[in-house]
Design a protein around this motif. Sequence first.
Motif, PDB file in Angstrom:
ATOM      1  N   GLY A   1      -0.604   4.425 -11.835  1.00  0.00           N
ATOM      2  CA  GLY A   1      -1.967   4.957 -11.756  1.00  0.00           C
ATOM      3  C   GLY A   1      -2.908   3.979 -11.060  1.00  0.00           C
ATOM      4  N   ASN A   2      -4.172   4.408 -10.864  1.00  0.00           N
ATOM      5  CA  ASN A   2      -5.137   3.579 -10.116  1.00  0.00           C
ATOM      6  C   ASN A   2      -6.464   3.484 -10.857  1.00  0.00           C
ATOM      7  N   GLU A   3      -6.399   3.410 -12.193  1.00  0.00           N
ATOM      8  CA  GLU A   3      -7.632   3.268 -12.980  1.00  0.00           C
ATOM      9  C   GLU A   3      -8.136   1.825 -12.889  1.00  0.00           C
ATOM     10  N   PRO A   4      -9.414   1.597 -13.217  1.00  0.00           N
ATOM     11  CA  PRO A   4      -9.982   0.248 -13.064  1.00  0.00           C
ATOM     12  C   PRO A   4      -9.172  -0.855 -13.749  1.00  0.00           C
ATOM     13  N   ASP A   5      -8.653  -0.610 -14.964  1.00  0.00           N
ATOM     14  CA  ASP A   5      -7.854  -1.650 -15.637  1.00  0.00           C
ATOM     15  C   ASP A   5      -6.639  -2.029 -14.811  1.00  0.00           C
ATOM     16  N   GLU A   6      -6.005  -1.021 -14.207  1.00  0.00           N
ATOM     17  CA  GLU A   6      -4.808  -1.280 -13.405  1.00  0.00           C
ATOM     18  C   GLU A   6      -5.188  -2.018 -12.112  1.00  0.00           C
ATOM     19  N   LEU A   7      -6.314  -1.650 -11.507  1.00  0.00           N
ATOM     20  CA  LEU A   7      -6.735  -2.341 -10.273  1.00  0.00           C
ATOM     21  C   LEU A   7      -7.081  -3.796 -10.577  1.00  0.00           C
ATOM     22  N   ARG A   8      -7.690  -4.032 -11.754  1.00  0.00           N
ATOM     23  CA  ARG A   8      -7.970  -5.430 -12.152  1.00  0.00           C
ATOM     24  C   ARG A   8      -6.660  -6.172 -12.395  1.00  0.00           C
ATOM     25  N   ARG A   9      -5.675  -5.477 -12.979  1.00  0.00           N
ATOM     26  CA  ARG A   9      -4.366  -6.119 -13.195  1.00  0.00           C
ATOM     27  C   ARG A   9      -3.738  -6.495 -11.851  1.00  0.00           C
ATOM     28  N   LEU A  10      -3.862  -5.594 -10.864  1.00  0.00           N
ATOM     29  CA  LEU A  10      -3.315  -5.895  -9.533  1.00  0.00           C
ATOM     30  C   LEU A  10      -3.979  -7.130  -8.942  1.00  0.00           C
ATOM     31  N   GLU A  11      -5.303  -7.244  -9.132  1.00  0.00           N
ATOM     32  CA  GLU A  11      -6.021  -8.421  -8.596  1.00  0.00           C
ATOM     33  C   GLU A  11      -5.497  -9.704  -9.240  1.00  0.00           C
TER      34      GLU A  11
ATOM     35  N   LEU B   1       1.098  -1.452   3.915  1.00  0.00           N
ATOM     36  CA  LEU B   1       1.491  -0.214   3.223  1.00  0.00           C
ATOM     37  C   LEU B   1       1.212  -0.320   1.725  1.00  0.00           C
ATOM     38  N   GLY B   2       0.562   0.680   1.146  1.00  0.00           N
ATOM     39  CA  GLY B   2       0.256   0.669  -0.290  1.00  0.00           C
ATOM     40  C   GLY B   2      -0.635  -0.500  -0.641  1.00  0.00           C
ATOM     41  N   THR B   3      -1.789  -0.548  -0.024  1.00  0.00           N
ATOM     42  CA  THR B   3      -2.663  -1.735  -0.107  1.00  0.00           C
ATOM     43  C   THR B   3      -3.261  -1.935  -1.493  1.00  0.00           C
ATOM     44  N   GLY B   4      -3.375  -0.885  -2.309  1.00  0.00           N
ATOM     45  CA  GLY B   4      -3.881  -1.031  -3.673  1.00  0.00           C
ATOM     46  C   GLY B   4      -5.282  -1.623  -3.695  1.00  0.00           C
ATOM     47  N   ALA B   5      -5.453  -2.725  -4.443  1.00  0.00           N
ATOM     48  CA  ALA B   5      -6.762  -3.381  -4.524  1.00  0.00           C
ATOM     49  C   ALA B   5      -7.071  -4.207  -3.272  1.00  0.00           C
ATOM     50  N   GLY B   6      -6.156  -4.243  -2.318  1.00  0.00           N
ATOM     51  CA  GLY B   6      -6.441  -4.813  -0.994  1.00  0.00           C
ATOM     52  C   GLY B   6      -5.992  -6.254  -0.775  1.00  0.00           C
ATOM     53  N   ASP B   7      -5.344  -6.861  -1.781  1.00  0.00           N
ATOM     54  CA  ASP B   7      -5.116  -8.314  -1.684  1.00  0.00           C
ATOM     55  C   ASP B   7      -4.212  -8.734  -0.526  1.00  0.00           C
TER      56      ASP B   7
ATOM     57  N   SER C   1      -6.126  -7.403  13.690  1.00  0.00           N
ATOM     58  CA  SER C   1      -6.709  -6.390  12.809  1.00  0.00           C
ATOM     59  C   SER C   1      -5.688  -5.945  11.776  1.00  0.00           C
ATOM     60  N   VAL C   2      -6.193  -5.443  10.661  1.00  0.00           N
ATOM     61  CA  VAL C   2      -5.351  -5.005   9.547  1.00  0.00           C
ATOM     62  C   VAL C   2      -5.815  -3.624   9.104  1.00  0.00           C
ATOM     63  N   VAL C   3      -4.870  -2.722   8.914  1.00  0.00           N
ATOM     64  CA  VAL C   3      -5.189  -1.407   8.350  1.00  0.00           C
ATOM     65  C   VAL C   3      -4.434  -1.269   7.032  1.00  0.00           C
ATOM     66  N   GLY C   4      -5.175  -1.137   5.941  1.00  0.00           N
ATOM     67  CA  GLY C   4      -4.566  -0.941   4.630  1.00  0.00           C
ATOM     68  C   GLY C   4      -4.465   0.546   4.339  1.00  0.00           C
TER      69      GLY C   4
ATOM     70  N   SER D   1      -7.583   7.301  -3.372  1.00  0.00           N
ATOM     71  CA  SER D   1      -8.948   7.068  -2.892  1.00  0.00           C
ATOM     72  C   SER D   1      -9.682   6.085  -3.806  1.00  0.00           C
ATOM     73  N   LYS D   2      -9.341   6.106  -5.115  1.00  0.00           N
ATOM     74  CA  LYS D   2      -9.979   5.156  -6.047  1.00  0.00           C
ATOM     75  C   LYS D   2      -9.634   3.723  -5.646  1.00  0.00           C
ATOM     76  N   ALA D   3      -8.347   3.482  -5.376  1.00  0.00           N
ATOM     77  CA  ALA D   3      -7.924   2.127  -4.984  1.00  0.00           C
ATOM     78  C   ALA D   3      -8.617   1.718  -3.693  1.00  0.00           C
ATOM     79  N   LEU D   4      -8.725   2.647  -2.756  1.00  0.00           N
ATOM     80  CA  LEU D   4      -9.318   2.296  -1.451  1.00  0.00           C
ATOM     81  C   LEU D   4     -10.804   1.980  -1.569  1.00  0.00           C
ATOM     82  N   ARG D   5     -11.506   2.721  -2.430  1.00  0.00           N
ATOM     83  CA  ARG D   5     -12.938   2.400  -2.626  1.00  0.00           C
ATOM     84  C   ARG D   5     -13.075   0.991  -3.203  1.00  0.00           C
ATOM     85  N   TRP D   6     -12.190   0.674  -4.163  1.00  0.00           N
ATOM     86  CA  TRP D   6     -12.191  -0.641  -4.809  1.00  0.00           C
ATOM     87  C   TRP D   6     -11.910  -1.725  -3.757  1.00  0.00           C
ATOM     88  N   ALA D   7     -10.866  -1.485  -2.948  1.00  0.00           N
ATOM     89  CA  ALA D   7     -10.473  -2.474  -1.927  1.00  0.00           C
ATOM     90  C   ALA D   7     -11.587  -2.651  -0.895  1.00  0.00           C
ATOM     91  N   ALA D   8     -12.204  -1.540  -0.491  1.00  0.00           N
ATOM     92  CA  ALA D   8     -13.240  -1.617   0.552  1.00  0.00           C
ATOM     93  C   ALA D   8     -14.444  -2.410   0.063  1.00  0.00           C
TER      94      ALA D   8
END
Length: 275
Positions: free
Chosen positions: A11-21, A49-55, A69-72, A77-84
């Motif tokens: 999933g891509n909920e905020p807790d998971e995106l923070r875990r990815l970071e 590929l599969g950029t997630g939180a963007g790291d 240049s880099v394209v993630g 869409s939740k992960a991409l907003r977070w990464a952006a």
Amino acid sequence: MTTTETPYLLGNEPDELRRLEEQAAALAPATRAILALAGIEPGMRVLDLGTGAGDVAFELSRVVGPSGSVVGIDQSSKALRWAASRCEAQGLRNVSFVHDDLHEMRLTGQVDAVVGRLVLLYTPDPAAVLRKFAGYVRPGGVVVSMEYEMSVAGLLPATPLSERVTHWIMAAFARSGLDPSLGARLGAVFADAGLSGATVLGLQAYRPPGDPTGSRMAAGIIRTLLPVLTRTGLATPEEVGIDTLGQRFFEDHVNSGATFRPPTLVGAWARVAGR
Ligand SMILES: C[S@@+](CC[C@H](N)C(=O)[O-])C[C@H]1O[C@@H](n2cnc3c(N)ncnc32)[C@H](O)[C@@H]1O
């Protein structure tokens, strides 16, 4: 962009995106080493590929510099907003993001490199994804994958709790039809994708007693996997005790004087032959 969001185990909920970071911070040294060994250089145009939180995209951004240049790419869409928003906060101008599923995505033009960390694991046919994206790499360019070998993770020497946590993680992935040891098979996956002779190298961190990384990683991934553990009958919420799991793991780590060994990050890379 395609419109469907693929069901994705973590999933891509905020807790998971923070875990990815947090995980990405722990993986940064190994990731930098693999990108350098694979030949990622200034000026390259790279897909993440599969950029997630963007790291990984952010690491790549610093390596390729202003002339590259880099394209993630991510299906969430939740992960991409977070990464952006993290990208903007860091002032990185050579990174952009595309919302798409790796299976559906079509590209025009070529890139110098394709990179993916902890993403092939979630695809039903990793070799097919690699073959497809290798087709977008110019002759002489490079394909890089980084995946976990999870079976080695845990305290060394193991305690009953650390053995249980490793078992839960391995079994939760396996029961979801995913291979927790994909990293160890990357050479074969590259060969199946038409990328023979890949270099495959596992990088292993070791964390001493008192280092909180192990307990945070264990509690973080088990929290994310809790619905899978309970749904598949692997453990009840009472057996997991998620609210105290991190503290119990930390105390085990300190009291036993053990070393925490995270999953091995296996990097694989190969050059794309002339066509
Ligand atoms: C475990 S995260 C890894 C994120 C990042 N690569 C890293 O190493 O920190 C996996 C990411 O891959 C994305 N993903 C999984 N399957 C995908 C697919 N079929 N197409 C696009 N993205 C996908 C998920 O949405 C998630 O953001």
